[in-house]
Design an enzyme around this catalytic site. Structure first.
Site, PDB file in Angstrom:
ATOM      1  N   GLU A  22      -3.607   5.952  -1.340  1.00  0.00           N
ATOM      2  CA  GLU A  22      -4.048   7.053  -0.471  1.00  0.00           C
ATOM      3  C   GLU A  22      -2.858   7.857   0.045  1.00  0.00           C
ATOM      4  O   GLU A  22      -1.718   7.371   0.050  1.00  0.00           O
ATOM      5  CB  GLU A  22      -4.880   6.526   0.694  1.00  0.00           C
ATOM      6  CG  GLU A  22      -4.088   5.689   1.663  1.00  0.00           C
ATOM      7  CD  GLU A  22      -4.595   5.819   3.093  1.00  0.00           C
ATOM      8  OE1 GLU A  22      -4.692   6.951   3.585  1.00  0.00           O
ATOM      9  OE2 GLU A  22      -4.859   4.783   3.711  1.00  0.00           O
ATOM     10  N   LYS A 156      -7.319  -1.461  11.174  1.00  0.00           N
ATOM     11  CA  LYS A 156      -6.308  -1.294  12.197  1.00  0.00           C
ATOM     12  C   LYS A 156      -6.738  -1.973  13.489  1.00  0.00           C
ATOM     13  O   LYS A 156      -7.884  -1.872  13.913  1.00  0.00           O
ATOM     14  CB  LYS A 156      -6.056   0.201  12.424  1.00  0.00           C
ATOM     15  CG  LYS A 156      -5.169   0.765  11.338  1.00  0.00           C
ATOM     16  CD  LYS A 156      -5.304   2.249  11.244  1.00  0.00           C
ATOM     17  CE  LYS A 156      -6.648   2.593  10.626  1.00  0.00           C
ATOM     18  NZ  LYS A 156      -6.907   4.021  10.609  1.00  0.00           N
TER      19      LYS A 156
HETATM   20  N1  PSU Z   1      -4.086   2.848   8.139  1.00  0.00           N
HETATM   21  C1  PSU Z   1      -2.784   3.125   8.420  1.00  0.00           C
HETATM   22  N2  PSU Z   1      -2.419   4.404   8.584  1.00  0.00           N
HETATM   23  C2  PSU Z   1      -3.309   5.421   8.418  1.00  0.00           C
HETATM   24  C3  PSU Z   1      -4.663   5.138   8.078  1.00  0.00           C
HETATM   25  C4  PSU Z   1      -4.989   3.839   7.970  1.00  0.00           C
HETATM   26  O1  PSU Z   1      -1.968   2.234   8.556  1.00  0.00           O
HETATM   27  O2  PSU Z   1      -2.912   6.568   8.557  1.00  0.00           O
HETATM   28  C5  PSU Z   1      -5.638   6.257   7.817  1.00  0.00           C
HETATM   29  C6  PSU Z   1      -6.447   5.930   6.558  1.00  0.00           C
HETATM   30  O3  PSU Z   1      -6.324   7.039   5.696  1.00  0.00           O
HETATM   31  C7  PSU Z   1      -7.873   5.779   7.035  1.00  0.00           C
HETATM   32  C8  PSU Z   1      -7.861   6.749   8.187  1.00  0.00           C
HETATM   33  O4  PSU Z   1      -8.811   6.096   6.051  1.00  0.00           O
HETATM   34  O5  PSU Z   1      -6.608   6.469   8.830  1.00  0.00           O
HETATM   35  C9  PSU Z   1      -9.034   6.566   9.105  1.00  0.00           C
HETATM   36  O6  PSU Z   1      -9.100   7.655   9.954  1.00  0.00           O
HETATM   37  P1  PSU Z   1     -10.422   7.912  10.832  1.00  0.00           P
HETATM   38  O7  PSU Z   1     -10.443   6.808  11.825  1.00  0.00           O
HETATM   39  O8  PSU Z   1     -10.218   9.264  11.434  1.00  0.00           O
HETATM   40  O9  PSU Z   1     -11.574   7.874   9.871  1.00  0.00           O
END
Ligand code: PSU
Ligand code: MN
Length: 301
Positions: A22, A156
């Site tokens: 990603e 996370k």
């Molecule tokens: N995990 C990390 N860093 C990130 C992300 C996840 O260590 O930047 C990103 C991933 O791309 C995940 C996104 O899909 O955060 C989720 O964001 P949201 O909670 O806005 O859906």
């Protein structure tokens, strides 16, 4: 619309191992200038295991699977890179926009390109204030209808982990611990919650993927939850303290929506003297290496 690089397309056609990566973690999850180095290093790690890396992003309205060095540089350094979940892909393509793809955006495009294995850091999930904000990452819904194996270090820790595990169960997404019966805690080896399945080798993961195909589904992801090594994890006491502060700062400043995840991750990096970044990177590297080995087992079987 979907531009698959020659290298990735040929590997997919010949059933050679390919790992999707990603780009949101590069553009919005890691500080510059480390982020470009990390992007290049992750691709090198995949190649080191004999697999082809396919980093995914949208550039000038083209959804790209497999980026060259110049394109990776843009993802890492271009200030205007948006953050694109799967719902943003069509509008971004139509507008000729550029953006990094989240887990949901990446998994969607990877599956469209015929890639079965995807590595990331941590998934999005249910946020702690869900009862008032209804903030649940679009990652979960997309993974519930995409047949792809996602290697991650859990979700996370800024999230509500048990609620996220519950949602994955409700949505019908399989979760297996890699070499553990505990769900990893992203920066930490153990989130404190159990998982129902344990897989202990790349071959075991490949066997599950084949079983899923022979069963004809379900059309959902397999999450391979791979813990960061204990000697590389963030100190759990430091983690608990700084996370509390980060959540408070987020609420005080009224940060909402797509900005929440980058805000919290950045707060953790700055208030742990970079220790959270080191743990984050250790987790991602481990996931990428494992994903490449799974992709190899999958193409050999
Ligand atoms: N995990 C990390 N860093 C990130 C992300 C996840 O260590 O930047 C990103 C991933 O791309 C995940 C996104 O899909 O955060 C989720 O964001 P949201 O909670 O806005 O859906
Ligand atoms: Mn969200």
């Amino acid at each position: 619309m979907l531009v698959v690089s020659d290298e990735v397309r040929e590997a997919v056609e010949e059933r050679r191992p390919v790992v999707a990566l990603e780009s949101t973690i590069i553009a919005h999850g890691l500080p510059r200038p480390d982020n470009l180095q990390v992007a290049l290093e992750l691709e090198t790690l995949v190649r080191g295991q004999g697999a082809v890396p396919a980093t995914i992003a949208v550039l000038d309205g083209r959804a790209r699977v497999g980026l060259d060095k110049e394109q990776l540089e843009r993802v890492a350094n271009d200030e205007g890179m948006r953050k694109l979940g799967h719902r943003d892909l069509a509008p971004a393509v139509a507008a000729g926009a550029s953006g990094a793809t989240t887990v949901s955006g990446t998994a969607f495009l990877a599956a469209r390109a015929g890639i079965r294995v995807f590595a990331t850091g941590g998934l999005g999930g249910v946020h702690r204030e869900w009862t008032t904000t209804q903030d649940e990452s679009a990652d979960l819904g997309l993974l519930a209808r995409t047949r792809i194996a996602v290697v991650c270090a859990g979700v996370k820790s800024i999230l509500d982990v048990p609620a996220t595990l519950q949602r994955l169960e409700t949505l019908g997404v399989a979760v297996a611990g890699y070499g553990t019966d505990r769900f990893p805690g992203f920066y930490l080896a153990d989130s404190g919650h159990p998982v129902d399945w344990t897989l202990c080798s790349p071959t075991e993961v490949a066997v599950v993927l084949h079983a899923q195909d022979r069963l004809g589904g379900p059309e959902a992801a397999l999450i391979v939850a791979n813990p960061v090594a204990e000697d590389e994890q963030l100190d759990p006491a430091l983690h608990a303290r700084v996370l509390d502060e980060a959540l408070r700062a987020c609420a005080e400043r009224g940060v909402t929506g797509q900005a929440v995840t980058p805000f919290l991750l950045d707060h953790l990096v700055r208030h742990t003297d970079g220790a959270s970044l080191r743990a984050n990177l250790a987790a991602v590297r481990g996931n990428v290496r494992l994903a490449a080995r799974i992709a190899a087992a999958w193409s050999a079987s």
